[in-house]
Design an enzyme around this catalytic site. Structure first.
Site, short mmCIF file in Angstrom:
data_model
loop_
_atom_site.label_atom_id
_atom_site.label_comp_id
_atom_site.label_asym_id
_atom_site.label_seq_id
_atom_site.Cartn_x
_atom_site.Cartn_y
_atom_site.Cartn_z
N SER A 1 35.75 -98.28 103.74
CA SER A 1 35.46 -97.04 104.44
C SER A 1 36.12 -95.83 103.76
CB SER A 1 35.89 -97.17 105.91
OG SER A 1 35.46 -96.08 106.67
N ASP B 1 31.93 -90.27 104.64
CA ASP B 1 33.06 -91.01 104.06
C ASP B 1 32.52 -92.07 103.11
OD1 ASP B 1 32.00 -92.60 106.08
OD2 ASP B 1 33.91 -93.53 106.56
N ASP C 1 31.83 -95.25 103.09
CA ASP C 1 30.73 -96.15 103.45
C ASP C 1 29.69 -95.46 104.32
OD1 ASP C 1 32.27 -96.05 105.78
OD2 ASP C 1 31.85 -98.13 106.30
N ASP D 1 29.61 -94.12 107.32
CA ASP D 1 29.43 -94.32 108.76
C ASP D 1 30.04 -93.17 109.56
OD1 ASP D 1 32.12 -94.94 108.46
OD2 ASP D 1 32.01 -96.87 109.49
#
Length: 451
Positions: free
Chosen positions: A102, A243, A245, A247
């Site tokens: 992440s 960010d 990833d 999400d």
């Protein structure tokens, strides 16, 4: 070895804490547990990853573990976490796996699973996977010959399928609208551009040159400074930061000011309410949501369901109540009428729809929500004492006195750290110097009693 799964999968420094050996074991155990009620001739797993250097190493180890227990694997390459949650349903797979840490620096990586409906795993299922690993249970020695799995060719249009899904969630024309986006040198660096180009926007993209080690480095939703400057420089309507990833979403208005998750939820919830789409006038947020967020929701005639910190707790609550929008200050927002997890690109599209429908500038929408200053101070305590403040009469009296002094124009939130010997003291109010003084005093009292 302690508990493997945290609040968002298994994470650690790649090749040190999160090793290929552990990834192989996670593949075997996860493949075994998640394929018990397979819908296919052989269990099918979708694997995606972000742009970290360690992604290839972990992907191959994970795939080896899954195929060792008879599962087939489709590697769809670099795609956002929410894309994998979506593609699990598209490919009728038994599970999806994402290799990403992440918003963390590149040297970290993580592995998280989605079930066959695209939801993150329940604690009980994670416990079953963990139990197999920690007890070193043999789940694959009997799988030989034609029982083994294999890696299947991925469709070339996996990314396009996801883009098509995203654009179908809105009904606005963005032709010529100036937008700057920061993809954090991460998983969104291709599909975010594809999405907004399909909608006709005039886009400028930064943070879209990943090299394996620059993910989240001075860019993306945790470092929006470059985006703020670029929005102003280009005279754009809005900036969008994801960010690593993708999400999460943090936005920047046309004046270069940050619009955080609390404000984003407010803006999108109002749009949904105006359209009659806000089921039961209910919104979900965590205990960290700002007092200004709650006052805005109250003025809008909405109820707020409050959960613990973490998107998994937000989702659990939403599934129980039927709430359709919820999230966190960090910009992790779930639109349950569209998807099963936080999705930064989808959130940005919902924000764009709200802006275009309103006829207002992003700054005007954001300024409708008064965000109260927050001050956070840490009280250092002994690990075994982290929860004792709840039953201490002096501390409870001190909290009550602070709340009385703020007369409903502020609040106190105290919670123990999940990872350190600390109790976190957070105060909100209109006078920063005053609430800082109050927070420091309360933190010192907790340290004195339990340090």
């Amino acid at each position: 070895m302690g508990r493997l799964f945290g609040t968002d999968g298994v994470r650690g420094v790649a090749n040190s804490e999160l090793t290929p050996e552990l990834a192989f074991k996670l593949g075997k155990a996860g493949g075994h547990v998640l394929s018990k009620s397979t819908k296919n001739d052989k269990p099918l797993f979708i694997i995606g990853k972000d742009t970290r250097l360690s992604g290839d190493m972990l992907e191959d180890a994970l795939s080896a573990g899954i195929t060792a227990v008879g599962g087939n694997v489709i590697k769809v390459g670099i795609l956002p976490t929410p894309a994998i949650a979506y593609l699990v349903r598209v490919y009728n797979a038994d599970a999806g796996v994402v290799i990403s840490a992440s918003h963390n620096p590149f040297e970290y990586n993580g592995i998280k699973f989605f079930n066959d409906e695209g939801f993150k795993l329940d604690d009980e299922i994670e416990d079953d996977i963990e139990d197999i690993i920690l007890r070193d249970i043999d789940v694959n020695s009997h799988i030989t010959g034609d029982k083994l799995g294999k890696c299947l060719d991925a469709d070339n249009d996996a990314a396009q399928r996801y883009v098509d899904f995203l654009t179908e969630t809105i009904d606005i024309d963005l032709t010529g609208v100036k937008i700057v986006m920061d993809c954090a040198n991460g998983a969104a660096y291709k599909v975010a551009r594809m999405t907004y180009e399909k909608l006709g926007a005039d886009i400028t993209v930064i943070g879209n040159e990943p090299n394996g080690i620059n993910i989240n480095r001075k860019c993306g939703s945790t470092h929006p400074e470059s985006l703020q400057a670029e929005v102003v420089r280009r005279g754009a309507l809005i900036g969008l930061a994801y960010d690593g990833d993708a999400d999460r979403l943090i936005a920047v208005d046309e004046l270069g000011r940050i619009i955080d998750g609390d404000k984003l939820i407010c803006i999108c919830a109002k749009m949904m309410k105006d359209k009659g789409l806000l089921k039961d006038d209910l919104v979900t947020a965590t205990v960290m949501s700002n007092l200004g967020f709650h006052k805005y929701m109250e003025a809008m005639g909405c109820k707020v369901e409050v959960t613990g910190v973490g998107d998994r707790y937000v989702l659990e609550s939403m599934l129980k109540t039927g709430c359709l929008i919820g999230g966190e200050q960090s910009g992790h927002i779930i639109f349950l009428n569209h998807t099963t997890t936080g999705d930064g690109i989808l959130s940005s599209l919902q924000l764009m729809q709200a802006v275009m429908n309103s006829g207002k500038k992003p700054s005007e929408l954001a300024d409708e929500i008064e965000i109260f200053p927050q001050v956070l101070k840490n009280a250092r305590v002994k690990n075994e004492n982290k929860s004792k403040y709840t039953k201490d009469a002096d501390i409870q009296q001190a909290i009550a006195e602070i709340e009385a002094k703020m007369e409903g124009q502020g609040r106190v939130l105290i919670r123990p750290s999940g990872t350190e010997p600390l109790v976190r003291v957070m105060l909100e109010g209109q006078d920063v110097e005053y609430i800082t003084q109050l927070a420091e005093g309360l933190a010192k009292l907790i340290t004195k009693r339990f340090g």
